[in-house]
Write a protein that holds these residues in place. Structure first.
Motif, mmCIF file in Angstrom:
data_model
loop_
_atom_site.group_PDB
_atom_site.id
_atom_site.type_symbol
_atom_site.label_atom_id
_atom_site.label_comp_id
_atom_site.label_asym_id
_atom_site.label_seq_id
_atom_site.Cartn_x
_atom_site.Cartn_y
_atom_site.Cartn_z
ATOM 1 N N THR A 279 36.186 63.864 -62.424
ATOM 2 C CA THR A 279 34.603 63.823 -62.613
ATOM 3 C C THR A 279 34.420 62.290 -63.565
ATOM 4 O O THR A 279 35.043 62.312 -64.663
ATOM 5 C CB THR A 279 33.939 64.715 -63.477
ATOM 6 O OG1 THR A 279 34.108 66.121 -62.795
ATOM 7 C CG2 THR A 279 32.476 64.440 -63.567
ATOM 8 N N PRO A 280 33.928 61.146 -62.773
ATOM 9 C CA PRO A 280 33.515 60.166 -63.604
ATOM 10 C C PRO A 280 32.854 60.324 -64.772
ATOM 11 O O PRO A 280 31.873 60.945 -64.813
ATOM 12 C CB PRO A 280 32.995 59.113 -62.517
ATOM 13 C CG PRO A 280 33.459 59.979 -61.297
ATOM 14 C CD PRO A 280 33.418 61.040 -61.505
ATOM 15 N N LEU A 281 33.147 59.657 -65.668
ATOM 16 C CA LEU A 281 32.308 59.778 -67.015
ATOM 17 C C LEU A 281 31.915 58.367 -67.493
ATOM 18 O O LEU A 281 31.213 58.251 -68.397
ATOM 19 C CB LEU A 281 33.327 60.251 -68.442
ATOM 20 C CG LEU A 281 33.927 61.623 -68.175
ATOM 21 C CD1 LEU A 281 34.742 61.737 -69.239
ATOM 22 C CD2 LEU A 281 33.033 62.777 -67.808
ATOM 23 N N GLY A 282 32.308 57.282 -66.711
ATOM 24 C CA GLY A 282 31.561 56.156 -67.003
ATOM 25 C C GLY A 282 32.598 55.242 -67.821
ATOM 26 O O GLY A 282 33.532 55.587 -68.557
ATOM 27 N N ASP A 283 32.738 53.650 -67.757
ATOM 28 C CA ASP A 283 33.634 52.900 -68.374
ATOM 29 C C ASP A 283 34.822 53.225 -68.310
ATOM 30 O O ASP A 283 35.824 53.136 -69.317
ATOM 31 C CB ASP A 283 33.222 53.128 -69.825
ATOM 32 C CG ASP A 283 31.759 52.673 -70.368
ATOM 33 O OD1 ASP A 283 31.445 51.707 -69.841
ATOM 34 O OD2 ASP A 283 31.150 53.191 -71.428
ATOM 35 N N GLU A 284 35.338 53.530 -66.930
ATOM 36 C CA GLU A 284 36.940 53.493 -66.492
ATOM 37 C C GLU A 284 37.273 54.924 -67.210
ATOM 38 O O GLU A 284 38.877 55.038 -67.437
ATOM 39 C CB GLU A 284 37.599 52.116 -66.989
ATOM 40 C CG GLU A 284 37.449 51.155 -66.249
ATOM 41 C CD GLU A 284 37.852 51.322 -64.609
ATOM 42 O OE1 GLU A 284 39.265 51.209 -64.531
ATOM 43 O OE2 GLU A 284 36.739 51.297 -63.691
ATOM 44 N N THR A 285 36.467 55.805 -67.525
ATOM 45 C CA THR A 285 36.925 57.158 -68.107
ATOM 46 C C THR A 285 36.735 58.258 -67.223
ATOM 47 O O THR A 285 35.442 58.127 -66.559
ATOM 48 C CB THR A 285 36.356 57.517 -69.479
ATOM 49 O OG1 THR A 285 35.076 57.760 -69.476
ATOM 50 C CG2 THR A 285 36.850 56.451 -70.629
ATOM 51 N N LEU A 296 41.454 54.717 -67.877
ATOM 52 C CA LEU A 296 42.141 53.884 -67.239
ATOM 53 C C LEU A 296 42.409 52.647 -67.720
ATOM 54 O O LEU A 296 43.523 51.928 -67.672
ATOM 55 C CB LEU A 296 41.623 53.667 -65.757
ATOM 56 C CG LEU A 296 41.950 54.841 -64.640
ATOM 57 C CD1 LEU A 296 41.363 54.366 -63.239
ATOM 58 C CD2 LEU A 296 43.373 55.333 -64.667
ATOM 59 N N THR A 297 41.303 52.057 -68.426
ATOM 60 C CA THR A 297 41.670 50.797 -69.369
ATOM 61 C C THR A 297 42.997 51.091 -70.207
ATOM 62 O O THR A 297 43.556 49.893 -70.197
ATOM 63 C CB THR A 297 40.397 50.340 -70.040
ATOM 64 O OG1 THR A 297 39.290 50.391 -69.163
ATOM 65 C CG2 THR A 297 40.672 49.193 -70.704
ATOM 66 N N ALA A 298 42.997 51.990 -70.912
ATOM 67 C CA ALA A 298 43.943 52.148 -71.922
ATOM 68 C C ALA A 298 45.281 52.941 -71.325
ATOM 69 O O ALA A 298 46.188 53.001 -71.950
ATOM 70 C CB ALA A 298 43.363 52.860 -73.175
ATOM 71 N N ARG A 299 45.046 53.267 -70.103
ATOM 72 C CA ARG A 299 46.176 54.100 -69.565
ATOM 73 C C ARG A 299 46.473 55.302 -70.410
ATOM 74 O O ARG A 299 47.700 55.556 -70.670
ATOM 75 C CB ARG A 299 47.499 53.311 -69.068
ATOM 76 C CG ARG A 299 47.067 52.030 -68.064
ATOM 77 C CD ARG A 299 48.273 51.170 -67.628
ATOM 78 N NE ARG A 299 49.417 52.032 -67.466
ATOM 79 C CZ ARG A 299 49.831 52.407 -66.175
ATOM 80 N NH1 ARG A 299 48.917 51.913 -65.141
ATOM 81 N NH2 ARG A 299 50.786 52.855 -65.710
ATOM 82 N N SER A 300 45.661 56.088 -70.758
ATOM 83 C CA SER A 300 46.026 57.240 -71.608
ATOM 84 C C SER A 300 45.192 58.384 -71.094
ATOM 85 O O SER A 300 44.468 58.338 -70.165
ATOM 86 C CB SER A 300 45.253 56.910 -73.199
ATOM 87 O OG SER A 300 43.762 56.832 -72.869
#
Length: 326
Positions: A279-285, A296-300
């Motif tokens: 489920t997309p949460l926004g801001d690449e999360t 995804l930005t922090a690859r965490s």
């Protein structure tokens, strides 16, 4: 061939010691080294054991072009001292060792790289090498580490992976390390005196001739190492493991990198084969399985696997795969 007085007049003539290739050769031409520049032109220089001149063999080039005598590197490599010979010593060396040589019109030869004189180094070089076979020997992951220093300065470090399974041993890894180090030094620092340190008594003593090489698996590696050593002014010395720490650490780093990559490949495959609700949460999360959050930005990821090991988990891979497919 007819004799003449060697000379090197001004202009664009090649120099003795220059590395060259044949401009007319196809595919990947072998390198040669200019060993003599006789005071002669193609029309007057006769080919040995024939009644023809260089001009007769090269009708596409001017008969007045100057002649250059070359020896190809494979022939020169049979003489250990050629890499640290002065250019003026090349022609006597060719005659002493009866090496095959060839006459070309100079315009047919293309210089490649620097001259032999430009590649000669005199500052002492030091090599440390180490190999490992982990987690089992034989049959584990073969890795190596090498350190090359010029004087007091480390100029090259390298770690590498050889393979896994049958035929891989500590001794194979040690030899692969040594060959890699000698290849680098021969290519970058020909002519320099070299001291090689290793903590493998077997490898060092086989290279010094104290031990025979009976293993069919090691003999080709020993031959490669011996051939390279013959092209260098080299001495081999055994040292205890604690004096070879940096090369040992590099070989272990190569092992950890390889096994980590294998683990990541397994996680990537599991992600591809396992259905997961995303489920997309926004801001690449993204929320995965309604439980974990992937950034995804922090690859965490908030899953225990990522938090405990710090490696990209299957949830991260799954989100990336979904994003790439959409």
């Amino acid at each position: 061939m007819t004799s003449g007085t060697d000379s090197n007049p001004g202009g664009d003539r090649l120099s003795v010691g220059t590395y060259v290739v044949d401009r007319d050769a196809t595919d990947d031409p072998d390198r040669a080294v200019v060993v003599r520049l006789p005071d002669a032109v193609c029309a007057t220089w006769e080919i040995e054991d024939t009644d023809q001149t260089v001009a007769d063999y090269n009708p596409d080039y001017s008969s007045e072009a100057p002649v250059a005598i070359v020896v190809f590197e494979p022939a020169l490599d049979s003489v250990s001292e050629w890499h640290h010979s002065d250019p003026d010593d090349l022609w006597p060396l060719v005659q002493t060792h009866d090496l095959p040589y060839y006459a070309y019109p100079e315009p047919r030869l293309e210089p490649v790289g620097d001259s032999l004189a430009g590649h000669t180094h005199t500052e002492p070089m030091t090599i440390w090498f180490d190999g490992a076979c982990e987690p089992v020997n034989p049959g584990g992951h073969g890795t190596y580490g090498i350190v090359v220093a010029q004087g007091e300065e480390i100029v090259h470090e390298e770690r590498g992976y050889i393979g896994e399974g049958e035929g891989i041993t500590n001794n194979v890894a040690e030899y692969e390390a040594l060959v890699a180090a000698l290849e680098h030094t021969q290519a970058e620092y020909p002519g320099a005196p070299v001291t090689v340190y290793g903590d493998s008594q077997l490898v060092i003593r086989q290279l010094t001739g104290e031990y025979a090489v009976r293993s069919p698996r090691l003999r080709p590696l020993w031959q490669d190492a011996r051939r390279l050593a013959n092209q260098l002014d080299v001495e081999f010395e055994w040292v205890p493991r604690e004096q070879n720490e940096r090369a040992d650490a590099l070989s272990r780093e190569a092992y950890y990198e390889q096994t980590q990559q294998e683990e990541l490949d397994k996680r990537r495959e599991r992600a591809a084969n396992e259905p997961m609700q995303i489920t997309p949460l926004g801001d690449e999360t993204y929320e995965v399985k309604g439980t974990y959050t992937v950034d995804l930005t922090a690859r965490s990821c908030t899953c225990p696997d990522y938090e405990n090991r710090g490696l990209p988990c299957k949830h991260i891979f799954k989100v990336k795969q979904n994003c790439e497919q959409s």
